[in-house]
Design a protein around this motif. Structure first.
Motif, mmCIF file in Angstrom:
data_model
loop_
_atom_site.group_PDB
_atom_site.id
_atom_site.type_symbol
_atom_site.label_atom_id
_atom_site.label_comp_id
_atom_site.label_asym_id
_atom_site.label_seq_id
_atom_site.Cartn_x
_atom_site.Cartn_y
_atom_site.Cartn_z
ATOM 1 N N LEU A 1 35.541 40.007 35.518
ATOM 2 C CA LEU A 1 34.387 39.296 36.073
ATOM 3 C C LEU A 1 34.771 37.959 36.702
ATOM 4 O O LEU A 1 33.907 37.249 37.210
ATOM 5 C CB LEU A 1 33.336 39.071 34.978
ATOM 6 C CG LEU A 1 32.789 40.342 34.329
ATOM 7 C CD1 LEU A 1 31.859 40.001 33.174
ATOM 8 C CD2 LEU A 1 32.065 41.200 35.371
ATOM 9 N N LEU A 2 36.048 37.621 36.690
ATOM 10 C CA LEU A 2 36.523 36.339 37.192
ATOM 11 C C LEU A 2 36.980 36.448 38.642
ATOM 12 O O LEU A 2 37.371 37.516 39.102
ATOM 13 C CB LEU A 2 37.704 35.840 36.352
ATOM 14 C CG LEU A 2 37.406 35.093 35.063
ATOM 15 C CD1 LEU A 2 36.523 35.861 34.123
ATOM 16 C CD2 LEU A 2 38.692 34.689 34.380
ATOM 17 N N SER A 3 36.952 35.311 39.326
ATOM 18 C CA SER A 3 37.510 35.251 40.678
ATOM 19 C C SER A 3 39.033 35.321 40.589
ATOM 20 O O SER A 3 39.615 35.166 39.504
ATOM 21 C CB SER A 3 37.105 33.940 41.352
ATOM 22 O OG SER A 3 37.786 32.850 40.733
ATOM 23 N N GLY A 4 39.689 35.522 41.713
ATOM 24 C CA GLY A 4 41.148 35.565 41.737
ATOM 25 C C GLY A 4 41.773 34.273 41.229
ATOM 26 O O GLY A 4 42.742 34.300 40.471
ATOM 27 N N GLY A 5 41.209 33.143 41.627
ATOM 28 C CA GLY A 5 41.731 31.858 41.171
ATOM 29 C C GLY A 5 41.568 31.674 39.668
ATOM 30 O O GLY A 5 42.464 31.152 38.990
ATOM 31 N N GLN A 6 40.434 32.116 39.133
ATOM 32 C CA GLN A 6 40.217 32.030 37.691
ATOM 33 C C GLN A 6 41.180 32.958 36.948
ATOM 34 O O GLN A 6 41.717 32.589 35.910
ATOM 35 C CB GLN A 6 38.766 32.390 37.352
ATOM 36 C CG GLN A 6 37.763 31.352 37.784
ATOM 37 C CD GLN A 6 36.334 31.840 37.634
ATOM 38 O OE1 GLN A 6 36.025 33.022 37.829
ATOM 39 N NE2 GLN A 6 35.432 30.917 37.306
ATOM 40 N N GLN A 7 41.399 34.145 37.482
ATOM 41 C CA GLN A 7 42.340 35.065 36.854
ATOM 42 C C GLN A 7 43.757 34.482 36.859
ATOM 43 O O GLN A 7 44.480 34.607 35.868
ATOM 44 C CB GLN A 7 42.334 36.426 37.559
ATOM 45 C CG GLN A 7 41.086 37.226 37.290
ATOM 46 C CD GLN A 7 41.110 38.580 37.967
ATOM 47 O OE1 GLN A 7 42.146 39.081 38.360
ATOM 48 N NE2 GLN A 7 39.940 39.193 38.099
ATOM 49 N N GLN A 8 44.125 33.824 37.945
ATOM 50 C CA GLN A 8 45.459 33.225 38.012
ATOM 51 C C GLN A 8 45.581 32.084 37.001
ATOM 52 O O GLN A 8 46.602 31.960 36.326
ATOM 53 C CB GLN A 8 45.740 32.724 39.430
ATOM 54 C CG GLN A 8 47.173 32.366 39.670
ATOM 55 C CD GLN A 8 48.101 33.565 39.630
ATOM 56 O OE1 GLN A 8 48.202 34.261 38.631
ATOM 57 N NE2 GLN A 8 48.784 33.822 40.721
#
Length: 181
Positions: free
Chosen positions: A77-84
């Motif tokens: 459910l996270l954005s790519g930046g949050q996942q990184q």
């Protein structure tokens, strides 16, 4: 630290890697069935600490990486930046003296890339970070030293500003200026 790891037995190598290196792969390798907090806490299971302390340490890392507001969500459910940033938090969980990053921003938009680069710049004050990247601009922005490799061979190594401003080898200059690669 002057110790050869080439003669380690397989389990010695596993222990060495888990205790001394944080590794961030190009693909996030997150576990989608558990929360962000649990993904961060996962490496701490091997430290022999209790669940409460694991969660406290994981939440502190989530705060530090500005993902505490999504700590109880699933990674999907996270954005790519949050996942990184989640991957970075998980990598930092064991307090490694060395972090290896493979293309740490390859799947991110420019704003998320800038945030991760700021974080890398801050982290490198405390730990050694080795980044593999094909992004020359990123290497110039975040690294203190640069190594140019081609087909597994080290072509040139030195201070980043020297490599990018006045490389010693023609192969390096050709790559940096876009005439090769």
């Amino acid at each position: 630290n002057g110790e050869s790891i080439y003669d380690y037995e397989p389990m010695q190598m596993v222990y060495f890697q888990r205790k001394t290196m944080g590794i961030m792969y190009q693909s996030f390798n997150l576990i989608p069935s558990i929360t962000v907090l649990d993904n961060v806490a996962l490496p701490l299971i091997f430290d022999g600490i209790g669940p409460r302390e694991r969660n406290d340490r994981a939440m502190e890392l989530c705060r530090r990486l500005m993902i505490d507001h999504v700590a109880h969500k699933r990674p999907t459910l996270l954005s790519g930046g949050q996942q990184q940033r989640l991957c970075i938090a998980r990598t930092l969980a064991i307090n490694p003296p060395v972090i290896l990053m493979d293309e740490p921003t390859s799947a991110l938009d420019p704003i998320s890339t800038a945030k991760v680069e700021e974080l890398i710049t801050e982290l490198k004050k405390q730990v050694t970070i080795v980044i593999v990247t094909h992004n020359m601009q990123q290497a110039a922005r975040v690294s203190d030293f640069t190594a140019y490799m081609y087909l597994g061979e080290l072509i040139e190594y030195g201070k980043t500003d020297e490599i990018f401003i006045k490389p010693k080898r023609k192969e390096t200059e050709d790559y940096i200026t876009g005439r090769f690669g």
